[in-house]
Write an enzyme that holds these catalytic residues in place. Structure first.
Site, mmCIF file in Angstrom:
data_model
loop_
_atom_site.group_PDB
_atom_site.id
_atom_site.type_symbol
_atom_site.label_atom_id
_atom_site.label_comp_id
_atom_site.label_asym_id
_atom_site.label_seq_id
_atom_site.Cartn_x
_atom_site.Cartn_y
_atom_site.Cartn_z
ATOM 1 N N CYS A 1 0.412 11.559 8.911
ATOM 2 C CA CYS A 1 1.254 11.109 10.017
ATOM 3 C C CYS A 1 2.707 10.994 9.542
ATOM 4 O O CYS A 1 2.962 10.387 8.502
ATOM 5 C CB CYS A 1 0.771 9.755 10.527
ATOM 6 S SG CYS A 1 1.777 9.135 11.872
ATOM 7 N N THR B 1 5.043 9.138 10.299
ATOM 8 C CA THR B 1 5.608 7.789 10.182
ATOM 9 C C THR B 1 5.456 7.238 8.766
ATOM 10 O O THR B 1 6.115 6.277 8.406
ATOM 11 C CB THR B 1 4.926 6.800 11.156
ATOM 12 O OG1 THR B 1 3.550 6.673 10.793
ATOM 13 C CG2 THR B 1 5.038 7.267 12.584
ATOM 14 N N ARG C 1 0.833 -1.205 0.000
ATOM 15 C CA ARG C 1 0.000 0.000 0.000
ATOM 16 C C ARG C 1 0.863 1.248 0.000
ATOM 17 O O ARG C 1 2.010 1.232 0.418
ATOM 18 C CB ARG C 1 -0.940 0.023 1.206
ATOM 19 C CG ARG C 1 -0.242 0.129 2.556
ATOM 20 C CD ARG C 1 -0.301 1.542 3.141
ATOM 21 N NE ARG C 1 0.065 1.546 4.555
ATOM 22 C CZ ARG C 1 0.919 2.392 5.098
ATOM 23 N NH1 ARG C 1 1.551 3.281 4.359
ATOM 24 N NH2 ARG C 1 1.180 2.349 6.394
ATOM 25 N N ARG D 1 4.125 0.511 2.445
ATOM 26 C CA ARG D 1 4.218 -0.619 3.369
ATOM 27 C C ARG D 1 3.894 -1.875 2.572
ATOM 28 O O ARG D 1 2.773 -2.044 2.093
ATOM 29 C CB ARG D 1 3.243 -0.447 4.542
ATOM 30 C CG ARG D 1 3.349 -1.583 5.546
ATOM 31 C CD ARG D 1 2.598 -1.306 6.854
ATOM 32 N NE ARG D 1 2.877 -2.381 7.798
ATOM 33 C CZ ARG D 1 2.116 -3.478 7.924
ATOM 34 N NH1 ARG D 1 1.025 -3.629 7.220
ATOM 35 N NH2 ARG D 1 2.470 -4.420 8.779
ATOM 36 N N GLU E 1 -0.608 -4.028 14.412
ATOM 37 C CA GLU E 1 0.053 -3.597 15.644
ATOM 38 C C GLU E 1 -0.692 -4.048 16.895
ATOM 39 O O GLU E 1 -1.919 -4.065 16.920
ATOM 40 C CB GLU E 1 0.148 -2.061 15.652
ATOM 41 C CG GLU E 1 1.544 -1.584 15.373
ATOM 42 C CD GLU E 1 1.598 -0.073 15.165
ATOM 43 O OE1 GLU E 1 2.618 0.512 15.524
ATOM 44 O OE2 GLU E 1 0.626 0.502 14.647
ATOM 45 N N ARG F 1 4.695 -8.050 13.134
ATOM 46 C CA ARG F 1 3.511 -7.734 13.932
ATOM 47 C C ARG F 1 2.631 -8.973 14.040
ATOM 48 O O ARG F 1 2.790 -9.919 13.283
ATOM 49 C CB ARG F 1 2.674 -6.633 13.268
ATOM 50 C CG ARG F 1 3.382 -5.308 13.106
ATOM 51 C CD ARG F 1 2.462 -4.346 12.391
ATOM 52 N NE ARG F 1 3.031 -3.014 12.247
ATOM 53 C CZ ARG F 1 2.387 -1.999 11.664
ATOM 54 N NH1 ARG F 1 1.184 -2.174 11.178
ATOM 55 N NH2 ARG F 1 2.959 -0.825 11.565
ATOM 56 N N ARG G 1 -5.463 6.208 0.287
ATOM 57 C CA ARG G 1 -4.656 5.033 0.596
ATOM 58 C C ARG G 1 -4.892 4.073 -0.563
ATOM 59 O O ARG G 1 -6.028 3.674 -0.805
ATOM 60 C CB ARG G 1 -5.139 4.360 1.893
ATOM 61 C CG ARG G 1 -4.571 4.992 3.160
ATOM 62 C CD ARG G 1 -3.174 4.455 3.432
ATOM 63 N NE ARG G 1 -2.469 5.225 4.441
ATOM 64 C CZ ARG G 1 -2.422 4.912 5.725
ATOM 65 N NH1 ARG G 1 -3.073 3.852 6.164
ATOM 66 N NH2 ARG G 1 -1.727 5.635 6.554
ATOM 67 N N GLU H 1 -7.459 8.050 6.968
ATOM 68 C CA GLU H 1 -6.433 8.848 7.657
ATOM 69 C C GLU H 1 -5.747 9.794 6.675
ATOM 70 O O GLU H 1 -5.461 10.937 6.980
ATOM 71 C CB GLU H 1 -5.392 7.912 8.297
ATOM 72 C CG GLU H 1 -4.278 8.672 8.986
ATOM 73 C CD GLU H 1 -3.260 7.752 9.656
ATOM 74 O OE1 GLU H 1 -2.063 8.043 9.545
ATOM 75 O OE2 GLU H 1 -3.657 6.749 10.293
#
Length: 364
Positions: free
Chosen positions: A279, A281, A134, A288, A322, A317, A237, A233
């Protein structure tokens, strides 16, 4: 001229909240967030009166981490300009999270590389259950969640759904707005694990869920292997996935999807930080790449699994992401590095790490 100046001023109520928030962070001795670590008194004083052109303040940046002292990171960017205006806070946080990407480093130009050189990591289908890649994208000219108006949410959804209706071939599919979604469609999307819910407490506190569900939507192709979340978010995405271990096919589908969308919707990009996201990160490549993988022998010695993973910059994970357990010995393993390398390098690093894990599992 007087009025202009007053517009640039951070108002008293916001300053009061900032001072109170800073005190709360200072008092929280067991707080381990990157926000707490890097929002020193001098940085706070330097930034508390700053404001972006869209009116974002330091409060917008830090309020999620102030409200949720158990945050790992604790900051979000309310708009693209915030990464520059509030750089004295963002830059050290970015350097700390994206290990090896220092404040003087520059993220390389986007490069998806030779998409045909990536492989099926598990052709016999013994270890890898599914593969997913993604990326996140932000639309130029629009702020991130906290600064968006309801009208902008709707306008963005309109642009995105129109653009996606033009996709062809493997990417051809349907856009489902969350607003007014029929119960049966909703249930179908939940069953496919496609539907996203209103944000968690971290996103809520960052004001990322206003006017819900206005402007939010989901697109997927007919084969359910290409999926786009609109205004969850991030603005977009873009997700490619399928059962089995054919990373090459998954990556190619994502890349050609991104390239088709990019022709019609310009994305926000930063000279030093790469593609911009809400974000910090997720900056840089924003990529990812992950597999759900069963490696029971290696998993019997979790320390060993983590050690191999670290060598290839992989993140291990639980099955559902997470903070979850590995159900039936199935782990979610992905690339950890997103900045300071190209998209191709990020996915290739993950591919090589997974190939190594499979080799060691066979030999164990």
């Amino acid at each position: 001229v007087g009025r202009q100046d007053s517009n640039k001023m951070v108002d008293a109520a916001v300053l009061d909240k900032l001072e109170a928030g800073f005190k709360k962070l200072e008092a929280a001795t067991d707080c381990k967030s990157l926000l707490k670590k890097y929002l020193t008194k001098p940085v706070f004083e330097q930034l508390k009166n700053k404001k972006t052109a869209l009116g974002a303040t330091l409060l917008d940046v830090i309020q999620s981490g102030v409200e949720n002292l158990d945050s790992g990171v604790g900051v979000y960017a309310p708009d693209a300009e915030s990464y520059t205006t509030f750089a004295p806070l963002f830059d050290p946080i970015i350097e700390d999270y994206h290990i090896g990407f220092t404040q003087s480093d520059k993220h390389p130009a986007s490069d998806f590389g030779d998409v045909n050189s990536l492989v099926n990591v598990d052709p016999e289908g013994q270890f890898v259950i599914s593969t997913r890649v993604r990326c996140g994208r932000s639309m130029q000219g629009y702020p991130f969640n906290p600064c968006l108006t309801e009208a902008q949410y709707k306008e963005m959804e309109e642009k995105v759904s129109t653009t996606l209706q033009g996709l062809e071939g493997d990417h051809k599919g349907t856009f489902y707005p969350l607003t007014g979604m029929a119960k049966d469609v909703q249930q179908k999307l939940i069953d496919d694990h496609f539907l996203f819910k209103e944000g968690d407490r971290f996103l809520q506190a960052a004001n990322a869920c206003r006017y819900w569900p206005a402007g939010r939507g989901i697109y997927h192709n007919d084969k359910k292997t290409f999926l786009i979340w609109c205004n969850e978010e991030d603005h977009l995405r873009i997700i490619s996935m399928q059962m089995g271990g054919d990373l090459g096919e998954v990556y190619r589908r994502m890349v050609s999807g991104v390239q088709q969308i990019e022709k019609r919707v310009p994305f926000s990009h930063h000279d030093r930080l790469g593609f911009l996201t809400f974000c910090p990160t997720n900056l840089g490549t924003t990529i990812r790449a992950s597999v759900h993988i069963k490696v029971p022998k290696l998993a019997a010695n979790k320390a060993k699994l983590d050690e191999i993973a670290a060598k290839y910059n992989l993140q291990v994970r639980g099955t559902r992401g997470e903070h979850t357990e590995a159900e039936g010995g199935v782990y979610d393993i992905s690339n950890k590095r997103r900045m300071g390398l190209t998209e191709y390098q990020a996915v290739k690093e993950m591919q090589d790490g997974i190939l190594e894990l499979i080799k060691l599992e066979r030999e164990a």
